[in-house]
Write a protein that holds these residues in place. Structure first.
Motif, PDB file in Angstrom:
ATOM      1  N   ILE A  20    -112.480 -68.324 -60.668  1.00  0.00           N
ATOM      2  CA  ILE A  20    -113.783 -67.755 -60.265  1.00  0.00           C
ATOM      3  C   ILE A  20    -113.586 -66.683 -59.191  1.00  0.00           C
ATOM      4  N   LEU A  23    -113.485 -63.051 -60.109  1.00  0.00           N
ATOM      5  CA  LEU A  23    -114.765 -62.397 -60.338  1.00  0.00           C
ATOM      6  C   LEU A  23    -115.583 -62.288 -59.056  1.00  0.00           C
ATOM      7  N   ARG A  24    -115.463 -63.268 -58.208  1.00  0.00           N
ATOM      8  CA  ARG A  24    -116.250 -63.358 -56.968  1.00  0.00           C
ATOM      9  C   ARG A  24    -115.308 -63.443 -55.760  1.00  0.00           C
ATOM     10  N   SER A  57    -110.085 -69.950 -68.270  1.00  0.00           N
ATOM     11  CA  SER A  57    -111.346 -69.214 -68.320  1.00  0.00           C
ATOM     12  C   SER A  57    -112.436 -70.131 -67.775  1.00  0.00           C
ATOM     13  N   ASP A  77    -121.622 -66.549 -64.318  1.00  0.00           N
ATOM     14  CA  ASP A  77    -120.226 -66.195 -64.079  1.00  0.00           C
ATOM     15  C   ASP A  77    -119.441 -66.428 -65.366  1.00  0.00           C
ATOM     16  N   ILE A  79    -115.341 -65.493 -66.540  1.00  0.00           N
ATOM     17  CA  ILE A  79    -114.094 -64.804 -66.193  1.00  0.00           C
ATOM     18  C   ILE A  79    -112.907 -65.527 -66.842  1.00  0.00           C
ATOM     19  N   THR A  82    -106.280 -63.002 -65.662  1.00  0.00           N
ATOM     20  CA  THR A  82    -105.792 -61.701 -66.108  1.00  0.00           C
ATOM     21  C   THR A  82    -104.732 -61.842 -67.197  1.00  0.00           C
ATOM     22  N   ARG A  85    -105.996 -62.861 -70.892  1.00  0.00           N
ATOM     23  CA  ARG A  85    -106.857 -62.025 -71.726  1.00  0.00           C
ATOM     24  C   ARG A  85    -106.133 -61.679 -73.019  1.00  0.00           C
ATOM     25  N   SER A 113    -123.591 -58.014 -66.319  1.00  0.00           N
ATOM     26  CA  SER A 113    -122.207 -57.622 -66.098  1.00  0.00           C
ATOM     27  C   SER A 113    -122.202 -56.331 -65.304  1.00  0.00           C
ATOM     28  N   ARG A 117    -117.308 -53.055 -65.101  1.00  0.00           N
ATOM     29  CA  ARG A 117    -116.476 -54.007 -65.840  1.00  0.00           C
ATOM     30  C   ARG A 117    -116.355 -53.608 -67.320  1.00  0.00           C
ATOM     31  N   ALA A 120    -114.856 -56.058 -69.880  1.00  0.00           N
ATOM     32  CA  ALA A 120    -115.793 -57.137 -70.187  1.00  0.00           C
ATOM     33  C   ALA A 120    -116.859 -56.652 -71.161  1.00  0.00           C
TER      34      ALA A 120
END
Length: 143
Positions: A20, A23-24, A57, A77, A79, A82, A85, A113, A117, A120
């Motif tokens: 998380i 993303l945050r 994820s 949320d 995500i 990396t 993906r 979003s 991004r 995404a």
């Protein structure tokens, strides 16, 4: 093998922090669990894709109802790590969210979003999501 799980125990919730935080980044680890518990009182839930017991994820979401959208799922949320993906973790989680929403009588799924991004956005469009509105916000001075 990929497994999607609702994260509910202290350990499960805490295990989602590093993902998380991608993303945050403003989140503070020592405050994370308490914040999630407060948000859960308003219906927030966490789901994660586990691969060999490792969180790959994460999605934070809630079931809600509005005059505009009737009963719907809102994804706060979403995500994927990396290096995870293009391995199907995000797709697995999004499909799980869609099924969870349908099982809970939701007619739609929504998410916002950030405009920056781009990867995404390509993912959401590939997953047949539509861009349906602009989201406006106004920050107030924090004291």
């Amino acid at each position: 093998m990929q497994e999607v799980k609702l994260m509910q125990t202290t350990e499960e919730i805490q295990s989602t922090f590093d993902v998380i935080k991608l993303l945050r980044p403003h989140l503070i680890e020592s405050e994370y669990y308490k914040q999630i518990k407060r948000m859960q009182q308003g219906g927030y839930q966490l789901a994660a894709v586990l691969y060999h017991s490792e969180v790959k994820s994460v999605a934070g979401f809630r079931i809600n109802e509005s005059l505009a959208w009737k009963k719907f799922m809102y994804v706060d949320d979403l995500i994927t790590v990396t290096d995870g993906r293009s391995h199907g973790f995000g797709k697995t989680l999004l499909h799980w969210l869609e099924n969870f929403a349908k099982e809970n009588d939701c007619s739609q799924i929504h998410l916002d979003s950030g405009v920056q991004r781009h990867e995404a956005h390509r993912f959401y469009l590939r997953e047949r999501m539509d861009i349906t509105c602009y989201h406006f916000s106004k920050l107030f001075n924090e004291s």
